[in-house]
Motif scaffolding. Structure first.
Motif, PDB file in Angstrom:
ATOM      1  N   UNK A  80      10.787  23.604 -39.926  1.00 29.83           N
ATOM      2  CA  UNK A  80      10.295  24.097 -38.648  1.00 29.83           C
ATOM      3  C   UNK A  80       8.800  23.860 -38.487  1.00 29.83           C
ATOM      4  N   UNK A  81       8.071  23.885 -39.583  1.00 22.60           N
ATOM      5  CA  UNK A  81       6.619  23.712 -39.529  1.00 22.60           C
ATOM      6  C   UNK A  81       6.235  22.386 -38.878  1.00 22.60           C
ATOM      7  N   UNK A  82       7.005  21.347 -39.170  1.00 17.21           N
ATOM      8  CA  UNK A  82       6.672  20.020 -38.658  1.00 17.21           C
ATOM      9  C   UNK A  82       7.521  19.616 -37.459  1.00 17.21           C
ATOM     10  N   UNK A  83       8.326  20.505 -36.965  1.00 15.18           N
ATOM     11  CA  UNK A  83       9.183  20.215 -35.816  1.00 15.18           C
ATOM     12  C   UNK A  83       8.489  20.629 -34.524  1.00 15.18           C
ATOM     13  N   UNK A  84       7.301  20.074 -34.332  1.00 18.49           N
ATOM     14  CA  UNK A  84       6.483  20.398 -33.168  1.00 18.49           C
ATOM     15  C   UNK A  84       6.104  19.090 -32.486  1.00 18.49           C
ATOM     16  N   UNK A  85       6.264  19.047 -31.190  1.00 22.09           N
ATOM     17  CA  UNK A  85       5.919  17.838 -30.440  1.00 22.09           C
ATOM     18  C   UNK A  85       4.450  17.494 -30.660  1.00 22.09           C
ATOM     19  N   UNK A  86       4.201  16.233 -30.913  1.00 17.33           N
ATOM     20  CA  UNK A  86       2.838  15.769 -31.089  1.00 17.33           C
ATOM     21  C   UNK A  86       2.343  15.790 -32.529  1.00 17.33           C
ATOM     22  N   UNK A  87       3.115  16.357 -33.463  1.00 11.54           N
ATOM     23  CA  UNK A  87       2.677  16.391 -34.860  1.00 11.54           C
ATOM     24  C   UNK A  87       2.739  14.995 -35.465  1.00 11.54           C
ATOM     25  N   UNK A  88       3.858  14.320 -35.300  1.00 14.83           N
ATOM     26  CA  UNK A  88       4.044  13.009 -35.896  1.00 14.83           C
ATOM     27  C   UNK A  88       3.398  11.936 -35.041  1.00 14.83           C
ATOM     28  N   UNK A  89       2.799  10.970 -35.670  1.00 17.19           N
ATOM     29  CA  UNK A  89       2.160   9.884 -34.952  1.00 17.19           C
ATOM     30  C   UNK A  89       1.620   8.874 -35.934  1.00 17.19           C
ATOM     31  N   UNK A  90       0.796   7.959 -35.466  1.00 13.93           N
ATOM     32  CA  UNK A  90       0.285   6.904 -36.347  1.00 13.93           C
ATOM     33  C   UNK A  90      -0.465   7.431 -37.572  1.00 13.93           C
ATOM     34  N   UNK A  91      -1.134   8.567 -37.461  1.00 17.94           N
ATOM     35  CA  UNK A  91      -1.901   9.097 -38.587  1.00 17.94           C
ATOM     36  C   UNK A  91      -1.113  10.092 -39.436  1.00 17.94           C
ATOM     37  N   UNK A  92       0.076  10.473 -39.025  1.00 15.36           N
ATOM     38  CA  UNK A  92       0.879  11.437 -39.773  1.00 15.36           C
ATOM     39  C   UNK A  92       2.303  10.913 -39.845  1.00 15.36           C
ATOM     40  N   UNK A  93       2.682  10.408 -41.025  1.00 15.41           N
ATOM     41  CA  UNK A  93       3.963   9.748 -41.200  1.00 15.41           C
ATOM     42  C   UNK A  93       4.850  10.528 -42.168  1.00 15.41           C
ATOM     43  N   UNK A  94       6.109  10.667 -41.833  1.00 16.03           N
ATOM     44  CA  UNK A  94       7.081  11.323 -42.697  1.00 16.03           C
ATOM     45  C   UNK A  94       7.960  10.300 -43.384  1.00 16.03           C
TER      46      UNK A  94
END
Length: 102
Positions: free
Chosen positions: A1-15
């Motif tokens: 849930x911590x990372x299930x937020x719109x805008x968290x993932x992007x070019x600088x933050x990869x899962x």
């Protein structure tokens, strides 16, 4: 849930997710910020530990991240359970931190 937020993932933050036999067994995230690569959310599913899955995934994620942003400083906060993995991979202690519990 911590990372299930719109805008968290992007070019600088990869899962990243690692699979064994088609089943997800390990995850990690890498954040590039302030000239460093931050290692976050490294975890292995119950029953799949001590098989090298997290190490393999983390080595892949860090290699890909270095290729993308160049060789950079890497930082993380290790739990007691993960400390031996990170030391084996070449991380060294730089200090400690306190955790609040009520």
């Amino acid at each position: 849930e911590l990372y299930d937020v719109e805008g968290v993932w992007g070019p600088e933050f990869q899962g990243y997710a690692g699979y064994a036999g088609g089943e997800p067994v390990t995850v990690a995230a890498i954040l590039y910020a302030a000239g460093a690569l931050g290692v976050y959310a490294v975890a292995t599913a119950p029953g799949h530990g001590r098989r090298g899955y997290a190490e393999a995934l983390l080595r892949h994620a860090l290699a890909e991240s270095r290729q993308r942003w160049g060789k950079r400083r890497m930082v993380l906060q290790a739990t007691q359970q993960g400390l031996s993995l990170y030391r084996r991979m070449g991380f060294a202690g730089a200090g400690g931190f306190l955790v609040y519990s009520s």
